[in-house]
Motif scaffolding. Structure first.
Motif, PDB file in Angstrom:
ATOM      1  N   ALA A  95       0.728  -1.289   0.049  1.00  0.00           N
ATOM      2  CA  ALA A  95       0.068  -0.037  -0.099  1.00  0.00           C
ATOM      3  C   ALA A  95       0.962   1.344  -0.107  1.00  0.00           C
ATOM      4  O   ALA A  95       0.360   2.390  -0.590  1.00  0.00           O
ATOM      5  N   ALA A  96       1.985   1.149   0.770  1.00  0.00           N
ATOM      6  CA  ALA A  96       2.879   2.437   0.866  1.00  0.00           C
ATOM      7  C   ALA A  96       3.601   2.494  -0.379  1.00  0.00           C
ATOM      8  O   ALA A  96       4.196   3.622  -1.016  1.00  0.00           O
ATOM      9  N   GLU A  97       4.283   1.380  -1.128  1.00  0.00           N
ATOM     10  CA  GLU A  97       5.342   1.587  -1.846  1.00  0.00           C
ATOM     11  C   GLU A  97       4.982   1.226  -3.507  1.00  0.00           C
ATOM     12  O   GLU A  97       5.695   1.763  -4.565  1.00  0.00           O
ATOM     13  N   ASP A  98       3.929   0.183  -3.506  1.00  0.00           N
ATOM     14  CA  ASP A  98       3.844  -0.435  -4.751  1.00  0.00           C
ATOM     15  C   ASP A  98       2.391  -0.774  -5.136  1.00  0.00           C
ATOM     16  O   ASP A  98       2.143  -2.183  -4.942  1.00  0.00           O
ATOM     17  N   GLN A  99       1.399   0.013  -5.232  1.00  0.00           N
ATOM     18  CA  GLN A  99       0.213  -0.415  -5.210  1.00  0.00           C
ATOM     19  C   GLN A  99      -0.257  -1.204  -6.537  1.00  0.00           C
ATOM     20  O   GLN A  99      -1.290  -1.879  -6.544  1.00  0.00           O
ATOM     21  N   ASN A 100       0.540  -1.430  -7.474  1.00  0.00           N
ATOM     22  CA  ASN A 100       0.417  -2.065  -8.675  1.00  0.00           C
ATOM     23  C   ASN A 100       1.252  -3.271  -8.842  1.00  0.00           C
ATOM     24  O   ASN A 100       1.433  -3.873  -9.830  1.00  0.00           O
ATOM     25  N   PHE A 101       1.906  -3.876  -7.709  1.00  0.00           N
ATOM     26  CA  PHE A 101       2.455  -5.008  -7.393  1.00  0.00           C
ATOM     27  C   PHE A 101       2.126  -6.015  -8.170  1.00  0.00           C
ATOM     28  O   PHE A 101       3.006  -6.632  -8.867  1.00  0.00           O
ATOM     29  N   HIS A 104       2.070  -5.283 -12.404  1.00  0.00           N
ATOM     30  CA  HIS A 104       3.454  -5.085 -13.211  1.00  0.00           C
ATOM     31  C   HIS A 104       4.414  -6.087 -13.343  1.00  0.00           C
ATOM     32  O   HIS A 104       4.370  -7.192 -12.558  1.00  0.00           O
ATOM     33  N   ARG A 105       5.288  -5.980 -14.471  1.00  0.00           N
ATOM     34  CA  ARG A 105       6.310  -7.112 -14.250  1.00  0.00           C
ATOM     35  C   ARG A 105       7.623  -6.699 -14.083  1.00  0.00           C
ATOM     36  O   ARG A 105       8.773  -6.868 -14.685  1.00  0.00           O
ATOM     37  N   GLY A 106       7.667  -5.849 -12.786  1.00  0.00           N
ATOM     38  CA  GLY A 106       9.031  -5.014 -12.582  1.00  0.00           C
ATOM     39  C   GLY A 106       9.100  -3.781 -12.533  1.00  0.00           C
ATOM     40  O   GLY A 106       9.750  -3.231 -11.575  1.00  0.00           O
ATOM     41  N   PHE A 107       8.504  -3.415 -13.575  1.00  0.00           N
ATOM     42  CA  PHE A 107       8.487  -1.795 -13.689  1.00  0.00           C
ATOM     43  C   PHE A 107       7.235  -1.139 -13.900  1.00  0.00           C
ATOM     44  O   PHE A 107       6.320  -1.652 -14.782  1.00  0.00           O
ATOM     45  N   ASP A 108       6.594  -0.150 -13.109  1.00  0.00           N
ATOM     46  CA  ASP A 108       5.372   0.300 -13.079  1.00  0.00           C
ATOM     47  C   ASP A 108       5.503   1.845 -14.124  1.00  0.00           C
ATOM     48  O   ASP A 108       6.002   2.749 -13.617  1.00  0.00           O
ATOM     49  N   LEU A 109       5.380   1.730 -15.277  1.00  0.00           N
ATOM     50  CA  LEU A 109       5.507   2.869 -16.150  1.00  0.00           C
ATOM     51  C   LEU A 109       4.691   3.708 -16.001  1.00  0.00           C
ATOM     52  O   LEU A 109       4.946   5.010 -16.218  1.00  0.00           O
ATOM     53  N   ALA A 128      10.039   6.190  -8.245  1.00  0.00           N
ATOM     54  CA  ALA A 128       8.825   5.329  -8.912  1.00  0.00           C
ATOM     55  C   ALA A 128       9.375   3.886  -8.912  1.00  0.00           C
ATOM     56  O   ALA A 128       9.019   2.762  -9.548  1.00  0.00           O
ATOM     57  N   SER A 129      10.411   3.432  -7.788  1.00  0.00           N
ATOM     58  CA  SER A 129      10.816   2.204  -7.804  1.00  0.00           C
ATOM     59  C   SER A 129       9.574   1.222  -7.380  1.00  0.00           C
ATOM     60  O   SER A 129       9.148   1.666  -6.207  1.00  0.00           O
ATOM     61  N   THR A 130       9.684   0.117  -7.980  1.00  0.00           N
ATOM     62  CA  THR A 130       8.601  -0.893  -7.481  1.00  0.00           C
ATOM     63  C   THR A 130       9.369  -1.812  -6.323  1.00  0.00           C
ATOM     64  O   THR A 130      10.604  -1.601  -6.062  1.00  0.00           O
ATOM     65  N   ILE A 131       8.607  -2.459  -5.830  1.00  0.00           N
ATOM     66  CA  ILE A 131       9.051  -3.755  -4.559  1.00  0.00           C
ATOM     67  C   ILE A 131      10.206  -4.545  -5.403  1.00  0.00           C
ATOM     68  O   ILE A 131      11.161  -4.766  -4.836  1.00  0.00           O
ATOM     69  N   SER A 132       9.825  -4.908  -6.727  1.00  0.00           N
ATOM     70  CA  SER A 132      10.832  -5.826  -7.249  1.00  0.00           C
ATOM     71  C   SER A 132      12.270  -5.004  -7.591  1.00  0.00           C
ATOM     72  O   SER A 132      13.426  -5.723  -7.292  1.00  0.00           O
ATOM     73  N   GLN A 133      12.208  -3.929  -8.054  1.00  0.00           N
ATOM     74  CA  GLN A 133      13.530  -2.900  -8.094  1.00  0.00           C
ATOM     75  C   GLN A 133      14.245  -2.732  -6.677  1.00  0.00           C
ATOM     76  O   GLN A 133      15.367  -2.876  -6.725  1.00  0.00           O
ATOM     77  N   ASN A 238      -5.213   3.034   2.230  1.00  0.00           N
ATOM     78  CA  ASN A 238      -4.837   2.365   1.072  1.00  0.00           C
ATOM     79  C   ASN A 238      -4.770   0.768   1.253  1.00  0.00           C
ATOM     80  O   ASN A 238      -5.320   0.120   0.108  1.00  0.00           O
ATOM     81  N   ALA A 239      -4.377   0.329   2.153  1.00  0.00           N
ATOM     82  CA  ALA A 239      -4.314  -0.988   2.498  1.00  0.00           C
ATOM     83  C   ALA A 239      -5.910  -1.667   2.465  1.00  0.00           C
ATOM     84  O   ALA A 239      -5.974  -2.853   1.893  1.00  0.00           O
ATOM     85  N   ARG A 240      -6.855  -0.834   2.940  1.00  0.00           N
ATOM     86  CA  ARG A 240      -8.098  -1.152   2.843  1.00  0.00           C
ATOM     87  C   ARG A 240      -8.647  -1.349   1.422  1.00  0.00           C
ATOM     88  O   ARG A 240      -9.444  -2.126   1.091  1.00  0.00           O
ATOM     89  N   GLN A 241      -8.321  -0.184   0.785  1.00  0.00           N
ATOM     90  CA  GLN A 241      -8.672  -0.056  -0.430  1.00  0.00           C
ATOM     91  C   GLN A 241      -8.249  -1.101  -1.624  1.00  0.00           C
ATOM     92  O   GLN A 241      -9.092  -1.302  -2.460  1.00  0.00           O
ATOM     93  N   ILE A 242      -6.984  -1.652  -1.243  1.00  0.00           N
ATOM     94  CA  ILE A 242      -6.559  -2.790  -2.125  1.00  0.00           C
ATOM     95  C   ILE A 242      -6.948  -4.079  -1.734  1.00  0.00           C
ATOM     96  O   ILE A 242      -6.815  -5.127  -2.531  1.00  0.00           O
TER      97      ILE A 242
END
Length: 252
Positions: A95-101, A104-109, A128-133, A238-242
């Motif tokens: 929820a904090a770092e990467d809501q499209n986790f 996406h395939r590593g990069f959130d364009l 805009a770093s993802t959790i994967s990055q 955000n955690a509740r929304q996702i």
């Protein structure tokens, strides 16, 4: 008259010339290139199944302490499988770092474009770093903004996304992320900040830990200032929304 085949004659074949200096170095460079491609693949593949005993960031911080004379410095790290960590923590991190986790395939364009537009307007820089990055950087690399390091980060990120399931990416990240100076991973964070096991973290405690990212040496989860408190409330919304804990099931 000397026979053409005579060792003293002029018709014998010249000794085969040794490979030139340039050819030898080109061969070495080719082997180095192959090694540079293959070694990261082997690293990522092994760590899909083997829990990392430490990360690059941990090693660098420990070396800094040794060379800087920080005699009281201690590194805290203890691995915990994802199912032994309160679900609220990985959900809070997403929820904090990467809501499209999950998508996406590593990069959130989309996030990259929004960050670029925001930074072009000036003000506080946004990443805009993802959790994967971040997993790739924390586990294998070092801090910095050079194109070389960013290129390595991109390569490791692609390998992680290709060779690991999403649950493994999340599991490794919450175990190697820094939650305070010398405090790495969910278990060490839960113990040092709240005096409890990672499995017993509450939603607010998890949100406060996630709120300190990506500046855990600047902000404290156990002694939250106004910024951390506001951000923790935003993370919980955000955690509740996702979808809350149900979000984790969508990754399996």
């Amino acid at each position: 008259m000397e026979h053409p085949d005579s060792p003293h004659g002029g018709g014998h074949a010249a000794p085969q010339a040794r490979p030139s200096f340039v050819r030898r170095w080109l061969k070495r460079l080719c082997w180095l290139a192959v090694l540079a491609i293959v070694l990261p693949i082997l690293q990522v593949l092994v760590l899909r199944f083997v829990d990392p005993p430490f990360s690059s960031f941990m090693a660098i911080r420990q070396i800094e302490a040794w060379t800087g004379g920080e005699r009281d410095f201690h590194l805290y790290y203890q691995w915990r499988d994802l199912d032994r960590i309160a679900p609220s923590l990985p959900v809070s991190v997403i929820a904090a770092e990467d809501q499209n986790f999950a998508r996406h395939r590593g990069f959130d364009l989309d996030a990259i474009e929004k960050a670029r537009a925001h930074n072009a307007r000036g003000g506080r820089m946004r990443g805009a770093s993802t959790i994967s990055q971040q997993t790739a950087k924390n586990l294998f690399l070092w801090s910095g903004r050079s194109w070389f390091r960013k290129g390595l980060e991109a390569y490791y990120t692609l390998l992680i996304e290709t060779l690991w399931p999403k649950t493994r990416v999340l599991e490794v990240y919450v175990n190697v992320a820094e939650f305070g100076d010398g405090i790495y991973g969910a278990q060490a964070a839960a113990k040092r900040h709240f005096g409890k096991d990672a499995a017993r973290l509450g939603a607010n405690e998890s949100a406060r830990l996630a709120a300190t990212l990506p500046s855990p040496r600047r902000y404290s989860a156990s002694r939250p200032g106004p910024y951390v408190q506001r951000r923790a409330q935003w993370i919980q919304r955000n955690a509740r929304q996702i979808g809350g804990e149900a979000y984790l099931e969508s990754l399996r």
